[in-house]
Design a protein around this motif. Structure first.
Motif, PDB file in Angstrom:
ATOM      1  N   ARG A 283      16.237   1.630  35.576  1.00  0.00           N
ATOM      2  CA  ARG A 283      17.060   1.124  36.675  1.00  0.00           C
ATOM      3  C   ARG A 283      18.541   1.082  36.294  1.00  0.00           C
ATOM      4  NH1 ARG A 283      12.611  -2.430  37.612  1.00  0.00           N
ATOM      5  NH2 ARG A 283      13.561  -3.992  36.235  1.00  0.00           N
ATOM      6  N   ALA A 284      18.811   0.725  35.036  1.00  0.00           N
ATOM      7  CA  ALA A 284      20.201   0.584  34.597  1.00  0.00           C
ATOM      8  C   ALA A 284      20.836   1.930  34.260  1.00  0.00           C
ATOM      9  CB  ALA A 284      20.285  -0.349  33.389  1.00  0.00           C
ATOM     10  N   GLY A 285      20.012   2.951  33.992  1.00  0.00           N
ATOM     11  CA  GLY A 285      20.546   4.270  33.642  1.00  0.00           C
ATOM     12  C   GLY A 285      21.175   4.313  32.259  1.00  0.00           C
ATOM     13  N   THR A 286      20.712   3.466  31.347  1.00  0.00           N
ATOM     14  CA  THR A 286      21.243   3.433  29.975  1.00  0.00           C
ATOM     15  C   THR A 286      20.221   4.060  29.037  1.00  0.00           C
ATOM     16  OG1 THR A 286      20.357   1.205  29.663  1.00  0.00           O
ATOM     17  CG2 THR A 286      22.620   1.376  30.439  1.00  0.00           C
ATOM     18  N   SER A 287      20.425   3.900  27.752  1.00  0.00           N
ATOM     19  CA  SER A 287      19.501   4.455  26.765  1.00  0.00           C
ATOM     20  C   SER A 287      18.759   3.330  26.064  1.00  0.00           C
ATOM     21  CB  SER A 287      20.248   5.307  25.736  1.00  0.00           C
ATOM     22  OG  SER A 287      21.264   4.541  25.105  1.00  0.00           O
ATOM     23  N   LEU A 288      17.523   3.606  25.666  1.00  0.00           N
ATOM     24  CA  LEU A 288      16.660   2.655  24.996  1.00  0.00           C
ATOM     25  C   LEU A 288      16.072   3.310  23.757  1.00  0.00           C
ATOM     26  CD1 LEU A 288      14.854  -0.016  25.020  1.00  0.00           C
ATOM     27  CD2 LEU A 288      13.177   1.379  26.252  1.00  0.00           C
ATOM     28  N   ALA A 289      16.141   2.615  22.629  1.00  0.00           N
ATOM     29  CA  ALA A 289      15.615   3.166  21.377  1.00  0.00           C
ATOM     30  C   ALA A 289      14.388   2.380  20.939  1.00  0.00           C
ATOM     31  CB  ALA A 289      16.676   3.125  20.291  1.00  0.00           C
ATOM     32  N   LEU A 290      13.440   3.085  20.353  1.00  0.00           N
ATOM     33  CA  LEU A 290      12.254   2.471  19.767  1.00  0.00           C
ATOM     34  C   LEU A 290      12.153   2.907  18.318  1.00  0.00           C
ATOM     35  CD1 LEU A 290       9.522   0.931  19.940  1.00  0.00           C
ATOM     36  CD2 LEU A 290       8.476   3.111  20.640  1.00  0.00           C
ATOM     37  N   ILE A 291      12.022   1.934  17.436  1.00  0.00           N
ATOM     38  CA  ILE A 291      11.848   2.223  16.005  1.00  0.00           C
ATOM     39  C   ILE A 291      10.454   1.780  15.607  1.00  0.00           C
ATOM     40  CG2 ILE A 291      12.635   1.741  13.656  1.00  0.00           C
ATOM     41  CD1 ILE A 291      15.378   1.114  14.764  1.00  0.00           C
ATOM     42  N   LEU A 292       9.657   2.709  15.096  1.00  0.00           N
ATOM     43  CA  LEU A 292       8.383   2.381  14.465  1.00  0.00           C
ATOM     44  C   LEU A 292       8.563   2.556  12.960  1.00  0.00           C
ATOM     45  CD1 LEU A 292       5.652   4.100  16.710  1.00  0.00           C
ATOM     46  CD2 LEU A 292       6.336   1.703  16.681  1.00  0.00           C
ATOM     47  N   PHE A 293       8.136   1.566  12.168  1.00  0.00           N
ATOM     48  CA  PHE A 293       8.238   1.728  10.711  1.00  0.00           C
ATOM     49  C   PHE A 293       6.992   1.202  10.037  1.00  0.00           C
ATOM     50  CE2 PHE A 293      10.207  -2.339  11.616  1.00  0.00           C
ATOM     51  CZ  PHE A 293       9.822  -3.182  10.579  1.00  0.00           C
TER      52      PHE A 293
ATOM     53  N   ILE B 100      14.634  -3.923   3.293  1.00  0.00           N
ATOM     54  CA  ILE B 100      13.227  -4.002   2.875  1.00  0.00           C
ATOM     55  C   ILE B 100      13.087  -3.567   1.419  1.00  0.00           C
ATOM     56  CG2 ILE B 100      10.929  -2.997   3.222  1.00  0.00           C
ATOM     57  CD1 ILE B 100      11.564  -2.911   6.226  1.00  0.00           C
ATOM     58  N   ALA B 101      13.761  -2.500   1.064  1.00  0.00           N
ATOM     59  CA  ALA B 101      13.691  -2.009  -0.317  1.00  0.00           C
ATOM     60  C   ALA B 101      14.271  -3.031  -1.290  1.00  0.00           C
ATOM     61  CB  ALA B 101      14.427  -0.676  -0.437  1.00  0.00           C
ATOM     62  N   HIS B 102      15.263  -3.795  -0.835  1.00  0.00           N
ATOM     63  CA  HIS B 102      15.915  -4.770  -1.714  1.00  0.00           C
ATOM     64  C   HIS B 102      15.123  -6.074  -1.822  1.00  0.00           C
ATOM     65  CE1 HIS B 102      18.785  -8.023  -2.694  1.00  0.00           C
ATOM     66  NE2 HIS B 102      19.338  -7.094  -3.501  1.00  0.00           N
ATOM     67  N   ASP B 103      14.528  -6.513  -0.700  1.00  0.00           N
ATOM     68  CA  ASP B 103      13.908  -7.842  -0.662  1.00  0.00           C
ATOM     69  C   ASP B 103      12.407  -7.841  -0.918  1.00  0.00           C
ATOM     70  OD1 ASP B 103      16.421  -8.699  -0.033  1.00  0.00           O
ATOM     71  OD2 ASP B 103      15.983  -9.270   2.053  1.00  0.00           O
ATOM     72  N   THR B 104      11.781  -6.684  -0.950  1.00  0.00           N
ATOM     73  CA  THR B 104      10.326  -6.633  -1.162  1.00  0.00           C
ATOM     74  C   THR B 104       9.999  -5.586  -2.219  1.00  0.00           C
ATOM     75  OG1 THR B 104       9.830  -4.892   0.450  1.00  0.00           O
ATOM     76  CG2 THR B 104      10.062  -7.151   1.306  1.00  0.00           C
ATOM     77  N   PRO B 105       8.782  -5.621  -2.753  1.00  0.00           N
ATOM     78  CA  PRO B 105       8.384  -4.614  -3.758  1.00  0.00           C
ATOM     79  C   PRO B 105       7.948  -3.298  -3.147  1.00  0.00           C
ATOM     80  CG  PRO B 105       6.632  -6.227  -3.448  1.00  0.00           C
ATOM     81  CD  PRO B 105       7.779  -6.703  -2.619  1.00  0.00           C
ATOM     82  N   VAL B 106       8.126  -3.130  -1.852  1.00  0.00           N
ATOM     83  CA  VAL B 106       7.732  -1.890  -1.192  1.00  0.00           C
ATOM     84  C   VAL B 106       8.935  -1.302  -0.466  1.00  0.00           C
ATOM     85  CG1 VAL B 106       5.332  -2.599  -0.911  1.00  0.00           C
ATOM     86  CG2 VAL B 106       6.996  -3.126   0.893  1.00  0.00           C
ATOM     87  N   THR B 107       8.746  -0.087   0.006  1.00  0.00           N
ATOM     88  CA  THR B 107       9.768   0.552   0.851  1.00  0.00           C
ATOM     89  C   THR B 107       9.167   0.810   2.222  1.00  0.00           C
ATOM     90  OG1 THR B 107       9.084   2.735   0.067  1.00  0.00           O
ATOM     91  CG2 THR B 107      10.904   1.635  -1.106  1.00  0.00           C
ATOM     92  N   ALA B 108       9.968   1.359   3.122  1.00  0.00           N
ATOM     93  CA  ALA B 108       9.485   1.614   4.482  1.00  0.00           C
ATOM     94  C   ALA B 108       9.944   2.970   4.962  1.00  0.00           C
ATOM     95  CB  ALA B 108       9.990   0.538   5.437  1.00  0.00           C
ATOM     96  N   SER B 109       9.102   3.599   5.755  1.00  0.00           N
ATOM     97  CA  SER B 109       9.437   4.848   6.433  1.00  0.00           C
ATOM     98  C   SER B 109       9.593   4.536   7.913  1.00  0.00           C
ATOM     99  CB  SER B 109       8.343   5.887   6.226  1.00  0.00           C
ATOM    100  OG  SER B 109       8.171   6.173   4.844  1.00  0.00           O
TER     101      SER B 109
ATOM    102  N   ARG C 175       6.947  12.310  10.068  1.00  0.00           N
ATOM    103  CA  ARG C 175       7.828  13.195   9.308  1.00  0.00           C
ATOM    104  C   ARG C 175       8.508  12.453   8.160  1.00  0.00           C
ATOM    105  NH1 ARG C 175       9.458  14.942  14.334  1.00  0.00           N
ATOM    106  NH2 ARG C 175      11.542  14.031  14.092  1.00  0.00           N
ATOM    107  N   ALA C 176       8.866  11.166   8.408  1.00  0.00           N
ATOM    108  CA  ALA C 176       9.488  10.379   7.339  1.00  0.00           C
ATOM    109  C   ALA C 176       8.518  10.200   6.178  1.00  0.00           C
ATOM    110  CB  ALA C 176       9.928   9.022   7.873  1.00  0.00           C
ATOM    111  N   LYS C 177       7.243   9.990   6.499  1.00  0.00           N
ATOM    112  CA  LYS C 177       6.229   9.866   5.458  1.00  0.00           C
ATOM    113  C   LYS C 177       6.090  11.186   4.686  1.00  0.00           C
ATOM    114  CE  LYS C 177       4.196   5.701   6.064  1.00  0.00           C
ATOM    115  NZ  LYS C 177       4.020   4.721   4.965  1.00  0.00           N
ATOM    116  N   ARG C 178       6.061  12.305   5.439  1.00  0.00           N
ATOM    117  CA  ARG C 178       5.848  13.610   4.824  1.00  0.00           C
ATOM    118  C   ARG C 178       7.039  14.062   3.990  1.00  0.00           C
ATOM    119  NH1 ARG C 178       0.887  15.720   4.667  1.00  0.00           N
ATOM    120  NH2 ARG C 178       1.715  17.832   4.911  1.00  0.00           N
TER     121      ARG C 178
ATOM    122  N   VAL D 221      -1.804   8.761   6.679  1.00  0.00           N
ATOM    123  CA  VAL D 221      -0.677   8.904   5.767  1.00  0.00           C
ATOM    124  C   VAL D 221      -0.148   7.518   5.444  1.00  0.00           C
ATOM    125  CG1 VAL D 221       1.600   9.892   5.422  1.00  0.00           C
ATOM    126  CG2 VAL D 221      -0.113  11.140   6.745  1.00  0.00           C
ATOM    127  N   GLU D 222       0.052   7.197   4.166  1.00  0.00           N
ATOM    128  CA  GLU D 222       0.488   5.856   3.796  1.00  0.00           C
ATOM    129  C   GLU D 222       1.796   5.916   3.023  1.00  0.00           C
ATOM    130  OE1 GLU D 222      -1.087   2.561   0.735  1.00  0.00           O
ATOM    131  OE2 GLU D 222      -2.590   3.312   2.126  1.00  0.00           O
TER     132      GLU D 222
END
Length: 526
Positions: A386-396, A465-474, A501-504, A525-526
């Motif tokens: 309705r607003a005619g703007t852009s919307l982003a979705l991040i899955l990690f 995430i990489a700084h505050d936890t022992p894991v990283t994220a894609s 693709r980030a995982k690969r 894929v993990e």
């Protein structure tokens, strides 16, 4: 003969006045008997009939031509006169709520009627003793016939009995008038006036020096009947059960305000005064509009409820919440006013909000759960279109999270999930949504965000995430705008492809969806 009777009545004003009083009393008794609550008003009906009998017999006594006729009608009067005090006590006792089922009160009432019966018997048998009437004779006073006599002992005792009962009734009603207010005080005052008029006439007749020896008490029945009749006809004087209503009204924990059809105050209970102190300053008949300034939004809520019989939640300060209900008050299909019922629903509203929050949030991380994410995304996509703007979705997705669980245990894994959720929430802006998409996978919905803005947030989140936890994220980013408007399902699909693709490509990286590519899901894929 009819003409002679009319002329006789015109000449005998005393008889005419008593017959008018008789007619009024009988009409009022008839009306009261036809009311739905007539069973509760039996005492009042009997009182009216007794007064009517007294007036009628006195009228005909005043027209008598000899002692025989006058004494006959005088005896008829004493079928009712002795019972007036007892009936008055019964009616007032019912009005103020005396518990006549209590043994001693029942004994007092029975004793009153017993004494009344004794007076009737003594009066009727007066020719054979001097206990009530002595020296019975026929007299004419100001062209009005009457039985003359010398009072006996029980005549004086009955005088005391009548005046005492009337005084007790006046005290009971007067006390009630000070205990109630608004419409109920008006009712009490009407009862008080209806009782005191004949009582004052009796006092004047007994103790004042009058130019006539005529019995003036029945003349008081006309104004008394008019006052009591006005009360019964307009207020349901005896059918309202004022004391019970007053007690219940005062004990209701909800605020109750009764107003007329112009929103003028008629009554309110203690709970309403505690909720809205400004009510204590208002007098009966004043508009409640005067308290609106101290009650933000209250007037608007009442207007929204006007002409309806339902409820709305009113939150004057967003901390307290009231349920306001407006009910029409009608009688005989005539709109009389409104009952405004105000209940404090703060605890319930807060509890419902908490339940909704718990239903919407993930129990471990405190961010949106999967079902709430779907709702938020659908709504965000619709608003964006309705607003005619852009919307982003991040899955990690967290890299090698299974290995962390296997080596350090699920408790350590849970702590990592909570830390990651907190990192995402801290980076989100007002209007953004953070959700646990499933397992170790999370999502961010970013309204009004272009690709550059979404990438900046994703990169920052990856670093934290990489700084505050022992894991990283894609992380995978998908975008919908006015050029490539996508459905929620398409947006999720493209973000999932970018995550794959980030995982690969080595993990701990950010990829942006290629809308033209088909790709495959990143399952396994993990």
């Amino acid at each position: 003969m009819q003409a002679n009777l009319s002329s006789l009545l015109l000449m005998h004003w005393f008889a005419a006045l008593n017959l008018i009083g008789t007619a009024l009393l009988l009409l009022l008794a008839s009306f009261t008997g036809q009311r739905p609550e007539s069973r509760k008003n039996v005492g009042f009906i009997l009182l009216l009939l007794a007064m009517a009998t007294y007036s009628l017999a006195l009228a005909f006594e005043s027209l008598a031509s000899d002692l025989s006729g006058a004494w006959f009608w005088n005896r008829i009067q004493y079928l009712s006169i002795p019972f007036l005090p007892a009936l008055m006590l019964l009616v007032v006792g019912r009005y103020v709520g005396l518990p006549f089922q209590h043994p001693w009160l029942k004994a007092v009432l029975i004793g009153s009627f017993g004494f009344s019966l004794l007076i009737t018997l003594l009066h009727w048998s007066s020719p054979w003793h001097d206990l009530y009437y002595r020296n019975i004779a026929f007299t004419v006073v100001d062209d009005v016939a009457a039985v003359s006599f010398t009072p006996g002992l029980f005549y004086h005792l009955f005088d005391v009995f009548y005046l005492s009962n009337a005084a007790i009734a006046l005290v009971l009603v007067g006390r009630r008038a000070f205990q109630v207010y608004g419409l109920f005080r008006t009712q009490a005052v009407a009862v008080f006036i209806g009782i005191i008029i004949p009582w004052l006439f009796a006092l004047v007749g007994d103790f004042a020096s009058l130019p006539t020896d005529l019995d003036i008490v029945p003349l008081a029945f006309v104004p008394s009947a008019l006052v009591l009749g006005f009360g019964v006809l307009n207020w349901g004087l005896l059918g309202l059960e004022p004391i019970v209503m007053r007690t219940v009204f005062g004990a209701i924990p909800s605020g109750c305000i009764i107003v007329d059809h112009n929103r003028r105050l008629l009554d309110c209970n203690v709970a309403a005064q505690q909720m809205f102190p400004g009510l204590t300053q208002l007098k009966t008949g004043e508009s409640i509009d005067a308290i609106y300034d101290d009650l933000p939004g209250f007037g608007a809520v009442l207007e929204a409820l006007n002409d309806r019989d339902h409820w709305l939640i009113w939150s004057p300060d967003n901390r307290t919440h009231y349920r306001v209900q407006l009910t029409w008050l009608e009688q005989h299909q005539m709109h009389l006013g409104y009952l405004i019922l105000i209940q404090d629903e703060t605890q319930q509203v807060t509890a419902e909000a908490l339940l909704r929050e718990r239903a919407e949030l993930d129990g471990l991380t405190g961010v949106l759960n999967r079902s709430s994410f779907d709702e938020h995304l659908n709504r965000a996509v619709e608003d964006n279109a309705r607003a005619g703007t852009s919307l982003a979705l991040i899955l990690f997705d967290l890299d090698h999270f299974k290995a962390l669980n296997d080596t350090q245990g699920h408790q350590a894994g849970d702590e990592v999930l909570k830390t990651v959720a907190r990192c995402a929430y801290d980076l989100s802006r007002h209007g953004d949504s953070v959700a646990r998409y499933g397992g170790e996978e999370f999502a961010l919905i970013l309204p009004k965000t272009n690709l550059a803005g979404a990438r900046a947030i994703a990169e920052r989140l990856r670093e934290v995430i990489a700084h505050d936890t022992p894991v990283t994220a894609s992380l995978g980013i998908a975008l919908t705008d006015s050029e490539n408007g996508q459905s929620p399902a398409e947006l999720i699909h493209h973000a999932d492809q970018a995550l794959y693709r980030a995982k690969r490509s080595g993990r701990n990286t950010v990829e942006v969806a290629d809308v033209s590519a088909t790709g495959v899901a990143a399952a396994g894929v993990e």
